[in-house]
Design an enzyme around this catalytic site. Structure first.
Site, PDB file in Angstrom:
ATOM      1  N   ASN A  30     -23.944  -4.413 -10.474  1.00  0.00           N
ATOM      2  CA  ASN A  30     -24.213  -2.983 -10.301  1.00  0.00           C
ATOM      3  C   ASN A  30     -25.067  -2.421 -11.429  1.00  0.00           C
ATOM      4  OD1 ASN A  30     -23.096  -2.534  -7.826  1.00  0.00           O
ATOM      5  ND2 ASN A  30     -21.055  -2.119  -8.648  1.00  0.00           N
ATOM      6  N   ASP A  73       0.868  -1.193   0.000  1.00  0.00           N
ATOM      7  CA  ASP A  73       0.000   0.000   0.000  1.00  0.00           C
ATOM      8  C   ASP A  73       0.895   1.230   0.000  1.00  0.00           C
ATOM      9  OD1 ASP A  73      -3.217   0.476   1.049  1.00  0.00           O
ATOM     10  OD2 ASP A  73      -1.854   2.197   1.103  1.00  0.00           O
ATOM     11  N   GLU A 101     -10.278   4.058  -6.579  1.00  0.00           N
ATOM     12  CA  GLU A 101     -11.050   3.879  -7.823  1.00  0.00           C
ATOM     13  C   GLU A 101     -10.819   5.079  -8.756  1.00  0.00           C
ATOM     14  OE1 GLU A 101     -12.359   1.249  -8.737  1.00  0.00           O
ATOM     15  OE2 GLU A 101     -14.296   1.460  -9.706  1.00  0.00           O
ATOM     16  N   LYS A 112      -4.809   3.795 -11.524  1.00  0.00           N
ATOM     17  CA  LYS A 112      -4.754   2.349 -11.792  1.00  0.00           C
ATOM     18  C   LYS A 112      -3.878   2.074 -13.024  1.00  0.00           C
ATOM     19  CE  LYS A 112      -9.271   0.924  -9.740  1.00  0.00           C
ATOM     20  NZ  LYS A 112      -9.017   0.267  -8.470  1.00  0.00           N
ATOM     21  N   HIS A 139     -13.688  -9.067  -9.665  1.00  0.00           N
ATOM     22  CA  HIS A 139     -14.511  -8.152  -8.859  1.00  0.00           C
ATOM     23  C   HIS A 139     -15.158  -8.889  -7.689  1.00  0.00           C
ATOM     24  CE1 HIS A 139     -18.158  -5.251  -8.524  1.00  0.00           C
ATOM     25  NE2 HIS A 139     -17.191  -4.895  -7.720  1.00  0.00           N
TER      26      HIS A 139
HETATM   27  P1  NAI Z   1     -10.049   1.730   0.496  1.00  0.00           P
HETATM   28  O1  NAI Z   1     -10.042   3.205   0.420  1.00  0.00           O
HETATM   29  O2  NAI Z   1     -10.537   1.072   1.730  1.00  0.00           O
HETATM   30  O3  NAI Z   1      -8.565   1.184   0.211  1.00  0.00           O
HETATM   31  C1  NAI Z   1      -7.771   1.618  -0.840  1.00  0.00           C
HETATM   32  C2  NAI Z   1      -6.310   1.497  -0.421  1.00  0.00           C
HETATM   33  O4  NAI Z   1      -5.487   1.667  -1.567  1.00  0.00           O
HETATM   34  C3  NAI Z   1      -5.888   2.551   0.596  1.00  0.00           C
HETATM   35  O5  NAI Z   1      -5.294   1.921   1.702  1.00  0.00           O
HETATM   36  C4  NAI Z   1      -4.883   3.423  -0.166  1.00  0.00           C
HETATM   37  O6  NAI Z   1      -3.830   3.905   0.645  1.00  0.00           O
HETATM   38  C5  NAI Z   1      -4.360   2.451  -1.190  1.00  0.00           C
HETATM   39  N1  NAI Z   1      -3.827   3.059  -2.413  1.00  0.00           N
HETATM   40  C6  NAI Z   1      -4.309   4.117  -3.090  1.00  0.00           C
HETATM   41  N2  NAI Z   1      -3.559   4.351  -4.167  1.00  0.00           N
HETATM   42  C7  NAI Z   1      -2.570   3.432  -4.181  1.00  0.00           C
HETATM   43  C8  NAI Z   1      -1.497   3.136  -5.063  1.00  0.00           C
HETATM   44  N3  NAI Z   1      -1.280   3.868  -6.134  1.00  0.00           N
HETATM   45  N4  NAI Z   1      -0.705   2.098  -4.756  1.00  0.00           N
HETATM   46  C9  NAI Z   1      -0.900   1.362  -3.645  1.00  0.00           C
HETATM   47  N5  NAI Z   1      -1.902   1.590  -2.778  1.00  0.00           N
HETATM   48  C10 NAI Z   1      -2.745   2.598  -3.054  1.00  0.00           C
HETATM   49  O7  NAI Z   1     -10.869   1.236  -0.786  1.00  0.00           O
HETATM   50  P2  NAI Z   1     -11.684  -0.108  -1.009  1.00  0.00           P
HETATM   51  O8  NAI Z   1     -13.087   0.106  -0.608  1.00  0.00           O
HETATM   52  O9  NAI Z   1     -10.921  -1.249  -0.458  1.00  0.00           O
HETATM   53  O10 NAI Z   1     -11.693  -0.181  -2.607  1.00  0.00           O
HETATM   54  C11 NAI Z   1     -10.575  -0.558  -3.350  1.00  0.00           C
HETATM   55  C12 NAI Z   1     -10.990  -0.957  -4.734  1.00  0.00           C
HETATM   56  O11 NAI Z   1     -11.950  -2.009  -4.674  1.00  0.00           O
HETATM   57  C13 NAI Z   1     -11.621   0.153  -5.562  1.00  0.00           C
HETATM   58  O12 NAI Z   1     -11.268  -0.016  -6.893  1.00  0.00           O
HETATM   59  C14 NAI Z   1     -13.118  -0.116  -5.365  1.00  0.00           C
HETATM   60  O13 NAI Z   1     -13.885   0.389  -6.415  1.00  0.00           O
HETATM   61  C15 NAI Z   1     -13.120  -1.621  -5.344  1.00  0.00           C
HETATM   62  N6  NAI Z   1     -14.274  -2.232  -4.685  1.00  0.00           N
HETATM   63  C16 NAI Z   1     -14.760  -1.731  -3.509  1.00  0.00           C
HETATM   64  C17 NAI Z   1     -15.839  -2.317  -2.894  1.00  0.00           C
HETATM   65  C18 NAI Z   1     -16.386  -1.781  -1.608  1.00  0.00           C
HETATM   66  O14 NAI Z   1     -17.522  -2.106  -1.255  1.00  0.00           O
HETATM   67  N7  NAI Z   1     -15.636  -0.986  -0.862  1.00  0.00           N
HETATM   68  C19 NAI Z   1     -16.508  -3.505  -3.474  1.00  0.00           C
HETATM   69  C20 NAI Z   1     -15.864  -4.004  -4.675  1.00  0.00           C
HETATM   70  C21 NAI Z   1     -14.812  -3.361  -5.249  1.00  0.00           C
END
Ligand code: NAI
Length: 500
Positions: free
Chosen positions: A194, A37, A96, A101, A144
């Site tokens: 979705n 991370d 996201e 990405k 996903h």
């Molecule tokens: P989150 O905000 O909890 O975690 C994201 C993490 O990625 C953070 O710890 C951040 O520091 C890290 N991060 C950001 N940019 C980075 C980079 N360039 N390199 C390494 N680490 C980086 O987000 P969450 O909810 O876990 O979502 C993550 C992904 O999963 C997104 O693409 C989201 O759309 C997808 N997703 C989320 C769901 C949900 O219900 N939260 C369900 C299904 C998919």
């Protein structure tokens, strides 16, 4: 390919809610896992949290202490991406954002081996677009997961334009090995879940905007179908900001097709900061001591209503339910099987199953009732009275619904009422998804049941209803609202002609 994936060290990038859950799944499936991370200390923190999660699982007797220790021991922090050259699979779960990405996958291609599979957990971005600019776009695939990842069974395996079928198959098999139920999807806005889920929220929001009813009544009507929560309860739980953002993104991604237009009702909640449970106010009030509207329950009739002539119109599940109810209560009736409507005629007044037309359009002594899906004991069912009906029929029609075993809830005379229009639109969206090659019928059913806990899949509802009835209902809604929203899917039209 899958043999290699089975034994691969897995790099999870992004140690947030989803990344931590995915790391847990992979470790429990026996993989060595690296967690990376950008946030300082974020990956280590996630592992600390996972340690607590494993303790809970041991406490509940779900896994042994030894298995927990082994799984946890397989997850390590990666300090730099450059240290991850030996991984065979990367699952990305970072912010996201398309540009971020794309940059990450470009960087990864400079680190990992040529046969390393790259997967993205994006929930709304195009897999095709994320792969744009990669040296080997064919090795990028959507994987996903649903939140919470360790619990939700569904994984949408999403192929972009250039994704290699072998890569998608490898991730499909691996997901199954991880104890998930994978379904294939083509990268299109919202993928399967979705996208197909949009009308579940949209129809209730549209009814609220028309002032047809209240959140508590609409929720109760849909819970009667078997949904665990109604749309108002569920959006309060998800958060209106999050739900509105997904709706907006699907709408924009479809070139502003009015079919997906977001709701002013929801925007107002977002604008006002009434985001649902997390802000303690949304459709419902969650503040201490707050009270929320409850259903208006009609007392059971003191005596059964009488009539000179009773006719049961139509055939099928609804007619059979009516016949059985009348028999139980010793009513004498005539059956009119060859009728163009379904329901009950009482001394000439009609109580009709909705066909998507309003009661007022259908006549004066007319009431319409919603589609009963489960004939459980006393299920809540919406009904509406014609604006031209006599006071007498307005009073008696719901009593007849009680005789038939329902708990009637009066709503305004909106076409398609609540359940019928919602299920028809869910079926219509699923039909379009199949028509456009996004997924199969089986995948759509599995996805909706496992990704969002629907009580049945859209094609299962369709099998219990009829293509003709769904097309008729949508056609009437389309005529009434005269917009793009209710246009019938070509898939349904084709099906109707084939089965005619
Ligand atoms: P989150 O905000 O909890 O975690 C994201 C993490 O990625 C953070 O710890 C951040 O520091 C890290 N991060 C950001 N940019 C980075 C980079 N360039 N390199 C390494 N680490 C980086 O987000 P969450 O909810 O876990 O979502 C993550 C992904 O999963 C997104 O693409 C989201 O759309 C997808 N997703 C989320 C769901 C949900 O219900 N939260 C369900 C299904 C998919």
């Amino acid at each position: 390919m899958s043999q290699t994936l089975n034994e691969a060290t897995v790099l999870v990038v992004g140690a947030g809610i989803m990344g931590a859950g995915i790391a847990q799944i992979a470790a429990q499936a026996g993989h060595q896992v690296l967690l990376y991370d950008v946030g300082a200390g974020a990956a280590a923190q996630a592992i600390t949290k996972l340690s607590a999660t494993f303790d809970k699982l041991v406490g509940k007797g779900k896994i042994t202490a030894a298995a927990a220790a082994e799984s946890l021991g397989r997850i390590r922090v990666a300090d730099r991406l450059a240290d991850c050259a030996a991984v065979g699979l990367v699952v990305e779960a970072i912010v996201e954002n398309l540009g971020v990405k794309q940059q990450l996958f470009n960087d990864l291609e400079g680190v990992v081996a040529a046969d390393c599979v790259l997967a993205t957990n994006t929930s709304s971005l195009s897999v095709t677009a994320i792969a744009n600019g990669m040296q080997h776009p064919e090795r990028l695939v959507g994987m996903h997961f649903f939140n919470p990842a360790p619990i939700m069974q569904l994984v949408e395996v999403v192929s972009g334009l250039q994704t290699s079928p072998t890569v998608a198959e490898g991730i499909f098999e691996l997901s199954a090995r991880w104890g998930k139920v994978p379904v294939y999807a083509r990268s299109t806005p919202g993928f399967i879940v979705n996208r197909i889920a949009r009308p579940f929220y949209a129809e209730t929001l549209a009814l609220l905007q028309e002032q047809a009813s209240t959140p508590s009544v609409l929720d109760a009507c849909l819970r009667a179908v078997g949904f665990r929560m109604g749309p108002c309860q569920l959006t309060d739980l998800i958060g209106h900001d999050t739900n509105f953002a997904v709706t907006q993104s699907v709408y924009a991604a479809n070139f502003y097709d009015k079919r997906f237009v977001p709701s002013l009702v929801q925007r107002e909640l977002v604008d006002g900061g009434l985001l649902g449970r997390k802000s303690k106010q949304g459709f419902y009030d969650y503040r201490d001591g707050a009270t929320n509207a409850v259903l208006i329950e009609m007392a059971a009739p003191e005596s059964l209503p009488r009539a000179h002539t009773i006719q049961v119109h139509g055939s099928g599940a609804v007619a059979e339910h009516i016949l059985a109810a009348l028999d139980r209560q010793d009513y004498r009736y005539e059956q009119v099987t060859a009728s163009d409507w379904q329901g009950l005629a009482v001394d000439g007044a009609q109580l009709r199953l909705t066909d998507g037309r309003t009661a007022t359009e259908l006549g004066s002594e007319v009431a319409v009732f919603d589609l009963p899906v489960r004939f459980a004991e006393n299920p809540v069912l919406a009904w509406a009275i014609s604006g031209r009906a006599s006071e007498r029929w307005a009073q008696t029609a719901p009593v007849w619904l009680q005789v038939l075993g329902f708990a009637p809830q009066a709503i305004a005379d909106a076409p398609g009422l609540v359940v019928a229009r919602t299920l028809a639109m869910l079926i219509n969206e699923a039909a379009d998804a199949v028509q456009q090659g996004v997924c199969t019928e089986q995948a759509a059913d599995a996805a909706m049941k496992l990704g969002v806990n629907y009580p049945a899949g859209p094609f299962e509802w369709l099998a219990d209803w009829s293509v003709g009835a769904v097309v008729e209902l949508l056609t009437h809604l389309d005529a009434y609202y005269a917009g793009e929203r209710y246009r019938v899917s070509p898939w349904l039209k084709q099906k109707q002609w084939l089965t005619a």
